[in-house]
Design an enzyme around this catalytic site. Structure first.
Site, PDB file in Angstrom:
ATOM      1  CE  LYS A 191      -1.776   2.969   2.361  1.00 38.92           C
ATOM      2  NZ  LYS A 191      -1.689   4.415   1.942  1.00 38.92           N
ATOM      3  N   GLY A 243       6.708   4.928   8.265  1.00 35.97           N
ATOM      4  CA  GLY A 243       5.859   6.115   8.337  1.00 35.97           C
ATOM      5  C   GLY A 243       6.038   6.807   9.671  1.00 35.97           C
ATOM      6  CB  SER A 244       4.027   9.406  11.262  1.00 33.76           C
ATOM      7  OG  SER A 244       2.755   8.789  11.246  1.00 33.76           O
ATOM      8  CB  THR A 245       6.207   8.011  15.968  1.00 31.45           C
ATOM      9  OG1 THR A 245       7.588   7.888  15.578  1.00 31.45           O
ATOM     10  CG2 THR A 245       6.033   7.414  17.355  1.00 31.45           C
ATOM     11  N   GLY A 248       2.392   4.401  13.402  1.00 28.08           N
ATOM     12  CA  GLY A 248       3.042   3.166  13.865  1.00 28.08           C
ATOM     13  C   GLY A 248       2.386   2.623  15.130  1.00 28.08           C
ATOM     14  CD  GLU A 266      12.913   0.383   9.770  1.00 24.86           C
ATOM     15  OE1 GLU A 266      13.492   1.353  10.288  1.00 24.86           O
ATOM     16  OE2 GLU A 266      13.352  -0.774   9.836  1.00 24.86           O
ATOM     17  CB  CYS A 301      13.073   8.721   8.315  1.00 20.58           C
ATOM     18  SG  CYS A 301      14.126   7.737   7.272  1.00 20.58           S
ATOM     19  CD  GLU A 399       9.801  12.709  11.505  1.00 19.00           C
ATOM     20  OE1 GLU A 399       8.692  12.207  11.721  1.00 19.00           O
ATOM     21  OE2 GLU A 399      10.736  12.098  10.959  1.00 19.00           O
TER      22      GLU A 399
HETATM   23  P1  NAP Z   1       2.265   8.407   7.740  1.00 18.72           P
HETATM   24  O1  NAP Z   1       1.282   9.485   7.700  1.00 18.72           O
HETATM   25  O2  NAP Z   1       2.439   7.647   8.990  1.00 18.72           O
HETATM   26  O3  NAP Z   1       1.905   7.444   6.538  1.00 18.72           O
HETATM   27  C1  NAP Z   1       2.642   6.281   6.242  1.00 18.72           C
HETATM   28  C2  NAP Z   1       1.749   5.301   5.523  1.00 18.72           C
HETATM   29  O4  NAP Z   1       0.710   4.875   6.408  1.00 18.72           O
HETATM   30  C3  NAP Z   1       1.048   5.895   4.310  1.00 18.72           C
HETATM   31  O5  NAP Z   1       0.938   4.911   3.312  1.00 18.72           O
HETATM   32  C4  NAP Z   1      -0.313   6.253   4.877  1.00 18.72           C
HETATM   33  O6  NAP Z   1      -1.293   6.347   3.907  1.00 18.72           O
HETATM   34  C5  NAP Z   1      -0.551   5.091   5.812  1.00 18.72           C
HETATM   35  N1  NAP Z   1      -1.521   5.353   6.874  1.00 18.72           N
HETATM   36  C6  NAP Z   1      -2.013   6.543   7.329  1.00 18.72           C
HETATM   37  N2  NAP Z   1      -2.887   6.340   8.337  1.00 18.72           N
HETATM   38  C7  NAP Z   1      -2.970   5.004   8.526  1.00 18.72           C
HETATM   39  C8  NAP Z   1      -3.685   4.179   9.421  1.00 18.72           C
HETATM   40  N3  NAP Z   1      -4.510   4.674  10.350  1.00 18.72           N
HETATM   41  N4  NAP Z   1      -3.506   2.839   9.336  1.00 18.72           N
HETATM   42  C9  NAP Z   1      -2.675   2.305   8.431  1.00 18.72           C
HETATM   43  N5  NAP Z   1      -1.964   3.038   7.545  1.00 18.72           N
HETATM   44  C10 NAP Z   1      -2.104   4.378   7.596  1.00 18.72           C
HETATM   45  O7  NAP Z   1       3.700   8.930   7.365  1.00 18.72           O
HETATM   46  P2  NAP Z   1       4.076   9.826   6.131  1.00 18.72           P
HETATM   47  O8  NAP Z   1       3.640  11.214   6.410  1.00 18.72           O
HETATM   48  O9  NAP Z   1       3.623   9.185   4.869  1.00 18.72           O
HETATM   49  O10 NAP Z   1       5.653   9.724   6.125  1.00 18.72           O
HETATM   50  C11 NAP Z   1       6.438  10.504   6.940  1.00 18.72           C
HETATM   51  C12 NAP Z   1       6.902   9.729   8.142  1.00 18.72           C
HETATM   52  O11 NAP Z   1       7.588   8.555   7.740  1.00 18.72           O
HETATM   53  C13 NAP Z   1       7.874  10.488   8.966  1.00 18.72           C
HETATM   54  O12 NAP Z   1       7.562  10.358  10.321  1.00 18.72           O
HETATM   55  C14 NAP Z   1       9.198   9.815   8.667  1.00 18.72           C
HETATM   56  O13 NAP Z   1      10.163   9.952   9.661  1.00 18.72           O
HETATM   57  C15 NAP Z   1       8.794   8.426   8.465  1.00 18.72           C
HETATM   58  N6  NAP Z   1       9.797   7.688   7.695  1.00 18.72           N
HETATM   59  C16 NAP Z   1      10.566   6.773   8.363  1.00 18.72           C
HETATM   60  C17 NAP Z   1      11.532   6.064   7.696  1.00 18.72           C
HETATM   61  C18 NAP Z   1      12.361   5.056   8.421  1.00 18.72           C
HETATM   62  O14 NAP Z   1      12.899   4.177   7.757  1.00 18.72           O
HETATM   63  N7  NAP Z   1      12.487   5.107   9.722  1.00 18.72           N
HETATM   64  C19 NAP Z   1      11.726   6.268   6.342  1.00 18.72           C
HETATM   65  C20 NAP Z   1      10.936   7.205   5.687  1.00 18.72           C
HETATM   66  C21 NAP Z   1       9.962   7.897   6.382  1.00 18.72           C
HETATM   67  P3  NAP Z   1      -1.610   7.765   3.209  1.00 18.72           P
HETATM   68  O15 NAP Z   1      -0.320   8.473   3.006  1.00 18.72           O
HETATM   69  O16 NAP Z   1      -2.227   7.366   1.930  1.00 18.72           O
HETATM   70  O17 NAP Z   1      -2.491   8.502   4.145  1.00 18.72           O
END
Ligand code: NAP
Ligand code: MG
Length: 497
Positions: A191, A243-245, A248, A266, A301, A399
């Site tokens: 996804k 994704g975000s904490t 997560g 992650e 990240c 962040e």
């Molecule tokens: P996000 O809002 O947490 O989204 C990540 C993924 O989860 C997206 O595909 C999102 O879909 C989906 N999602 C959203 N709400 C959900 C829910 N309730 N249940 C299941 N899935 C859900 O994070 P982001 O804004 O896309 O990315 C930024 C974050 O990723 C930052 O915190 C960054 O630090 C982190 N990141 C971490 C790493 C690492 O390896 N540690 C690498 C890259 C990024 P939609 O986007 O379609 O809403």
């Protein structure tokens, strides 16, 4: 035509056919509900394509297809070297389509084309190749046991692995999941983020072309709801998330509410980059510190978003840093000379600007701080540097995921380590010093999954496990350790007499 020109990529973009349907069981299909969402380019705010907004019907269909493929043994039952051959073919096809995939990534996520052609897509190809090459070389163990027994410890694929990934490195982050998961023999449902679904949809077709059987690799574009449905699904064996904490934490709850699927996270970071007074090269350190936060528009990240500078070198260092920041000029991501692209969408733009406003109230603005290029219709922000007096100020603690750097001053190594570790996160950290002992001692004390010494963001190869301490997540992407996430350990004890 000349690939180093904006005109070349604009022409290529105009001619690009974009696929927006889900890829399930080896074919493209629209959402059963007929629902789509606008896939918007942050370059100019224009709609690139209509993308299937997958819901329950598609998630169920994709999981069933993945399960059927797994149980049928069309992939899980192959010899490792057979899987390797098909994965290498897939990687080769991705390489053949490198420009197209890079263009999709640039249009969809606003990343500079110079980066998507040199980092994102080649990195994803390399990841698939690396795990393909590894999988016919890793074996199990024959362990010491009572004399009447033969004891085997083997690894088996989990079954259906769902991967939910973010938009900052769309295909690269996805590859860090599907590379090892597929190599290990699992079926995958991916996804992508609704902000950047296009490259994932495209590589799915290439997987089929490479001979990876239908149902083994499925892509369900959609919003957070589709991710939630996967995380709650009782027939998904593992949810690998980047994704975000905050999300997560939800994923762990969904697993608990459903089938206790394996969850690998992650997550975010607020990584400290510590410059000690004996830093061997202040010019390089300043340039690197700027790159650590302004590369990829700060949508990293591992972004070195907290720069800790010793008071004795602060003034001279900040001059160099601001000079380096001036080198990042937001511009059209399709221009190969652009060093800084667009923020992924309006929502993220507003989020980052709100943090900059908060920063103006609690810190001293040293550079940047504004939205630029508004006439383009796209979402651009200048590289921004704040001198923060309180290390736990909002902008220095949360962040931001944008090009905003907080500079924090310290007077001793102990104080620097204390500030560095005073965070919910623990993804990465760096220290700059000419003293070998100091380097190792500080590296040991930093609570982070990766520590760089006299560099930042180095290590593009696959050998280093990548992931975080504390609320930056659990488990590790990349390296052979990643295979641990996508396999179960089995002990087999054979009684000889
Ligand atoms: P996000 O809002 O947490 O989204 C990540 C993924 O989860 C997206 O595909 C999102 O879909 C989906 N999602 C959203 N709400 C959900 C829910 N309730 N249940 C299941 N899935 C859900 O994070 P982001 O804004 O896309 O990315 C930024 C974050 O990723 C930052 O915190 C960054 O630090 C982190 N990141 C971490 C790493 C690492 O390896 N540690 C690498 C890259 C990024 P939609 O986007 O379609 O809403
Ligand atoms: Mg997009």
């Amino acid at each position: 035509m000349d690939k180093t020109t904006l005109a070349y990529w604009q022409e290529k973009a105009a001619a690009l056919a974009i696929e927006g349907r889900a890829f399930i069981g080896g074919e493209y299909r629209p959402a059963e509900s007929g629902r789509t969402f606008d896939c918007v380019s942050p370059i100019d705010g224009k709609v690139l394509a209509q993308v299937a907004d997958c819901g329950e019907a598609e998630v169920n269909a994709a999981v069933s297809a993945a399960r059927r493929a797994f149980e049928g043994g069309v992939w899980s039952g192959l010899n490792p070297r057979q899987r390797k051959a098909k994965l290498l073919k897939w990687a080769a096809l991705m390489r053949e389509h490198l420009d197209e995939l890079a263009l999709l990534e640039t249009l969809d996520a606003g990343k500079p084309i110079g980066d998507t052609t040199s980092v994102d897509v080649p990195g994803a190809v390399y990841c698939v190749e690396w795990f393909a090459e590894a999988i016919d070389k890793v074996g199990g163990e024959v362990v010491p046991a009572d004399h009447h027994l033969v004891g085997l410890v083997t690894r088996e694929p989990l079954g259906v692995v769902a991967a939910v990934v973010p938009w900052n490195f769309p295909i690269l982050m996805a590859s860090w999941k599907f590379g090892p998961a597929l190599a290990a023999g699992n079926s995958v449902v991916l996804k992508p983020s609704e902000k950047s679904p296009l490259s994932a949809i495209r590589v799915a077709q290439l997987a089929l072309e490479a001979g990876i059987p239908a149902g083994v690799f499925n892509v369900v574009p959609g919003g957070g709801e589709a991710g939630k449905l996967l995380a709650l699904h009782r027939d998904v064996d593992c949810l690998a998330f980047t994704g975000s904490t905050n999300v997560g934490k939800l994923i762990m709850q969904y697993a608990g509410q459903s089938n206790l699927k394996r969850v690998w996270l992650e997550l975010g970071g607020k990584s400290p980059n510590i410059v000690l007074p004996d830093c061997p090269d202040l010019d390089r350190a300043a340039k690197t510190a700027a790159g650590a936060i302004f590369y990829n528009m700060g949508e990293m990240c591992t972004a070195g978003s907290r720069l800790l500078v010793h008071r004795d070198i602060k003034d001279v260092f900040l001059d160099k840093l601001v000079e380096a920041a001036r080198g990042y000029i937001p511009g059209n991501p399709l221009d190969p000379n652009t060093s800084m692209g667009a923020i992924v969408d309006q929502l993220q733009l507003d989020r980052v600007l709100a943090y900059i406003e908060a920063g103006r109230a609690e810190a001293k603005l040293l550079h940047g701080g504004s939205r630029v290029q508004q006439e383009s219709g796209g979402f651009y922000i200048e590289p921004t540097v704040f001198d923060v007096s309180q290390h736990n100020a909002k902008i220095a603690r949360e962040e931001i995921f944008g090009p905003v750097l907080s500079v924090i001053t310290f007077d001793s190594i102990d104080e620097a380590v204390k500030i560095a570790n005073d965070s919910d996160y623990g993804l990465a950290a760096a220290v700059w010093t000419a003293n070998l002992t100091t380097a190792h001692e500080v590296a040991r004390r930093l609570r982070a999954g990766t520590v760089w010494v006299n560099c930042y963001d180095e290590g593009g190869d696959m050998n280093f496990p990548f992931g975080g301490y504390r609320q930056s997540g659990n488990g590790r992407d990349k390296s052979l350790h990643a295979l641990e996430k996508y396999t179960e350990l089995k002990s087999t004890l054979v009684r000889l007499r």
